[in-house]
Design a protein around this motif. Structure first.
Motif, PDB file in Angstrom:
ATOM      1  N   SER A   1      45.875  40.118  51.817  1.00 51.44           N
ATOM      2  CA  SER A   1      45.325  40.308  50.478  1.00 51.44           C
ATOM      3  C   SER A   1      46.010  41.476  49.792  1.00 51.44           C
ATOM      4  CB  SER A   1      43.819  40.588  50.533  1.00 51.44           C
ATOM      5  OG  SER A   1      43.578  41.889  51.044  1.00 51.44           O
ATOM      6  N   GLN A   2      45.831  41.506  48.472  1.00 48.72           N
ATOM      7  CA  GLN A   2      46.072  42.735  47.738  1.00 48.72           C
ATOM      8  C   GLN A   2      44.817  43.573  47.921  1.00 48.72           C
ATOM      9  OE1 GLN A   2      47.540  42.221  43.748  1.00 48.72           O
ATOM     10  NE2 GLN A   2      46.950  44.286  43.107  1.00 48.72           N
ATOM     11  N   ARG A   3      44.981  44.857  48.167  1.00 47.43           N
ATOM     12  CA  ARG A   3      43.836  45.713  48.441  1.00 47.43           C
ATOM     13  C   ARG A   3      43.249  46.262  47.133  1.00 47.43           C
ATOM     14  NH1 ARG A   3      44.613  43.188  53.181  1.00 47.43           N
ATOM     15  NH2 ARG A   3      46.152  44.199  54.528  1.00 47.43           N
ATOM     16  N   GLU A   4      41.975  46.588  47.180  1.00 44.87           N
ATOM     17  CA  GLU A   4      41.316  47.161  46.003  1.00 44.87           C
ATOM     18  C   GLU A   4      41.719  48.629  45.863  1.00 44.87           C
ATOM     19  OE1 GLU A   4      40.210  47.498  42.858  1.00 44.87           O
ATOM     20  OE2 GLU A   4      39.108  45.676  43.441  1.00 44.87           O
ATOM     21  N   GLU A   5      42.490  48.935  44.825  1.00 39.29           N
ATOM     22  CA  GLU A   5      42.977  50.300  44.635  1.00 39.29           C
ATOM     23  C   GLU A   5      42.141  51.103  43.652  1.00 39.29           C
ATOM     24  OE1 GLU A   5      44.910  48.494  40.982  1.00 39.29           O
ATOM     25  OE2 GLU A   5      44.098  47.845  42.917  1.00 39.29           O
ATOM     26  N   ARG A   6      41.151  50.459  42.998  1.00 40.15           N
ATOM     27  CA  ARG A   6      40.321  51.141  41.996  1.00 40.15           C
ATOM     28  C   ARG A   6      39.091  51.736  42.673  1.00 40.15           C
ATOM     29  NH1 ARG A   6      40.098  45.750  38.427  1.00 40.15           N
ATOM     30  NH2 ARG A   6      39.673  45.043  40.568  1.00 40.15           N
TER      31      ARG A   6
END
Length: 463
Positions: free
Chosen positions: A391-396
């Motif tokens: 996945s793309q990770r949650e960076e926010r």
């Protein structure tokens, strides 16, 4: 004379060349004029045939010791072989027996043994053709994994085996403790007082190195971890182990598209590399284990992977002209039968499914703009289903905090993970690949317990 690997001799040895080999006797046959035996040292699928003439020192005595399983050193001269299917053989001038093997009790005789039986003699099964081939492919595949990432400029990191976090939220963890289990210290509420344990808190064997890889990616951009992971899952199936190896790359400044591109290139590289380094072993698997092994490899290497969303995948499954055992509905996770239908029957090649419902995926996956899905991806392969998950990770920071709380995870347990979003956060992505699943997929072996030297499964932890 320094001994040579049998693989090198069979590939490049020339008549009249003097060599010394060390290995184990596979078979012995005595004739009136001479005897011959086949020796294997694990370096190659084929054995090297050794000719033993009566003028050999201590011929009769040595012949009595050369039983299947005995360990030997043989010095002699390579000669052209008149036998079918072999180019050269070794005419012995000296034989030394290191260790004998009683033919009445040695369990690996010249016959085909079931894999179930071989699991009961795990200390000897690597001497068989099939398990020898498995572990050579496993070795070549592990080497190729490192080569791929090193060529791409990735940093290999060693994530901890003992952790305080459950990355997947699965709860199927092995606890690490040095407390007295017969009389552990208790708190006022009669719960185990882990403050008196070795680490001063509950600790577990890791289920994934991903979170630690994210830490390192925030300093080195592209990293990967490749090591053992553990699941206390009481599952006695052909696809599950309690201890297995995971490959987990993590890339800073990367989105889901970059993640998919890397996963596809990675699988293609591994199959190409193993086919090049272990052609005889792969031919063996294709002939003796699964006659689609080479076709499967070709399918991975020479096809562009299909890419579809989870929503589209569900629509295709609902239109399928077949009945599935498990229901198909938006919001439910895909089962192995659904994954294999997409890869084997519908597209007939690897498929990458993206954008899964938020409810069925982990807290760290990036929430999509529709707030119904996350930027996740699974690589589905024919014959096995999911082979890679990422996945793309949650960076926010704010979104990640909300996701953690919504899944019932105390934010203070992941204070350091949240700090990565407070100080220099960037878009980043990664994936995980179960190494044994990959080796099983490559070789066509039916049971995952036969692609790891010492399988750890419920009620089984020998050696």
């Amino acid at each position: 004379m320094v001994s040579q690997r049998i693989a090198e001799i069979l590939r490049n040895g020339q008549p009249d060349e003097s060599v010394t080999i060390k290995g184990w006797v596979r078979t012995k046959r005595e004739l009136k004029e001479f005897a011959f035996m086949e020796v294997n040292d694990g370096s190659f699928m084929a054995n090297l045939q050794v000719i033993l003439n009566p003028d050999l020192p201590d011929y009769e005595d040595i012949l009595q010791q050369l039983n299947t399983g005995a360990s030997v050193e043989v010095t002699g001269t390579l000669v052209p072989s008149p036998g079918k299917g072999q180019r050269i053989e070794l005419k012995a001038s000296a034989v030394r027996v290191y260790g004998g093997a009683d033919p009445q009790t040695y369990p690996l005789q010249k016959k085909r043994h079931s894999f179930e039986f071989l699991r009961t003699i795990g200390h000897l099964r690597s001497r068989t053709n099939t398990l020898g081939a498995v572990f050579r492919v496993r070795n070549a595949c592990a080497s190729a994994i490192h080569q791929f990432f090193q060529e791409q400029g990735f940093l290999w990191i060693h994530s901890p085996i003992i952790t305080a976090n459950d990355c997947e939220g699965a709860g199927e963890l092995f606890t690490v403790t040095n407390l007295d289990l017969k009389d552990p210290p208790k708190t006022d509420t009669q719960e185990v007082d882990y403050s008196q344990d070795f680490f001063g808190r509950p600790a577990y064997l890791t289920v994934s190195g991903q979170l630690q890889a994210e830490v390192m990616a925030m300093a080195f951009r592209d990293v990967y971890t490749f090591g053992p992971t553990f699941r206390a899952e009481n599952s006695n199936t052909s696809r599950h182990l309690a201890e297995f190896w995971m490959v987990e790359p993590e890339m800073a400044f990367c989105d889901l598209v970059g993640d998919m591109d890397l996963a596809e290139a990675f699988l293609k590289y591994l199959f190409k590399s193993v086919l090049a380094s272990c052609p005889e072993d792969m031919e063996f698997f294709n002939k003796r284990i699964d006659n689609s092994v080479l076709a499967t490899a070709d399918n991975i290497i020479n096809n562009q992977f299909e890419r579809i969303t989870y929503t589209d995948a569900i629509a295709l499954l609902e239109k399928a002209d077949r009945k599935f055992e498990y229901p198909v509905s938006w919001g439910l996770d895909l089962q192995s039968e659904h994954e294999r239908y997409l890869a084997e029957e519908l597209f007939k090649k690897p498929v990458i499914v993206t954008d899964y419902p938020v409810e069925i995926k982990a807290f760290y996956m990036r929430l999509s703009d529709d707030e119904k899905t996350v930027r996740a991806m699974d690589v589905l392969a024919p014959k096995i289903g999911e082979i890679i998950g990422g996945s793309q990770r949650e960076e926010r920071l704010e979104v990640l905090e909300q996701r953690i709380v919504s899944q019932g995870i105390p934010p203070e347990d992941l204070w350091w993970y949240l700090d990565l979003r407070r100080y220099g956060t960037v878009p980043h992505a990664g994936f995980g690949l179960g190494f044994e699943r990959l080796v099983q997929f490559m070789t066509g072996m039916a049971n995952i317990r036969d692609v790891i030297p010492f399988p750890r499964t419920p009620l089984s932890a020998e050696f």
